[in-house]
Scaffold this motif. Structure first.
Motif, short mmCIF file in Angstrom:
data_model
loop_
_atom_site.label_atom_id
_atom_site.label_comp_id
_atom_site.label_asym_id
_atom_site.label_seq_id
_atom_site.Cartn_x
_atom_site.Cartn_y
_atom_site.Cartn_z
N ALA A 26 13.96 -5.80 -4.14
CA ALA A 26 14.77 -5.01 -5.07
C ALA A 26 14.27 -5.19 -6.50
CB ALA A 26 16.23 -5.41 -4.96
N LEU A 27 13.96 -6.42 -6.89
CA LEU A 27 13.49 -6.67 -8.25
C LEU A 27 12.14 -6.01 -8.51
CD1 LEU A 27 14.56 -10.38 -8.77
CD2 LEU A 27 15.60 -8.33 -9.75
N SER A 28 11.24 -6.08 -7.55
CA SER A 28 9.93 -5.45 -7.75
C SER A 28 10.07 -3.93 -7.79
CB SER A 28 8.95 -5.89 -6.66
OG SER A 28 9.33 -5.39 -5.40
N SER A 29 10.98 -3.39 -7.02
CA SER A 29 11.21 -1.94 -7.04
C SER A 29 11.76 -1.52 -8.40
CB SER A 29 12.19 -1.54 -5.94
OG SER A 29 11.64 -1.81 -4.68
N CYS A 30 12.65 -2.30 -8.94
CA CYS A 30 13.20 -1.98 -10.26
C CYS A 30 12.11 -2.00 -11.32
CB CYS A 30 14.29 -2.98 -10.64
SG CYS A 30 15.81 -2.79 -9.71
#
Length: 51
Positions: free
Chosen positions: A16-20
């Motif tokens: 999720a953090l890398s996608s953000c």
């Protein structure tokens, strides 16, 4: 079982953090492109008005 859940949750959080981060960088590039296109259009209108 609890360890598997914790590892799975950590992996989902990292995803999720890398996608953000990718989304934010992509939006930044899109915004910069929109600004450049608007400036180019303004210059074109200015050149056309001077003729």
């Amino acid at each position: 079982m609890a360890t598997t859940v914790k590892v799975g949750a950590a992996l989902m959080l990292l995803l999720a953090l890398s996608s953000c981060g990718n989304t934010i960088r992509g939006m930044g590039r899109d915004t910069a492109n929109a600004v450049n296109a608007t400036q180019d259009a303004g210059h074109s209108v200015n050149r056309a008005a001077r003729r």
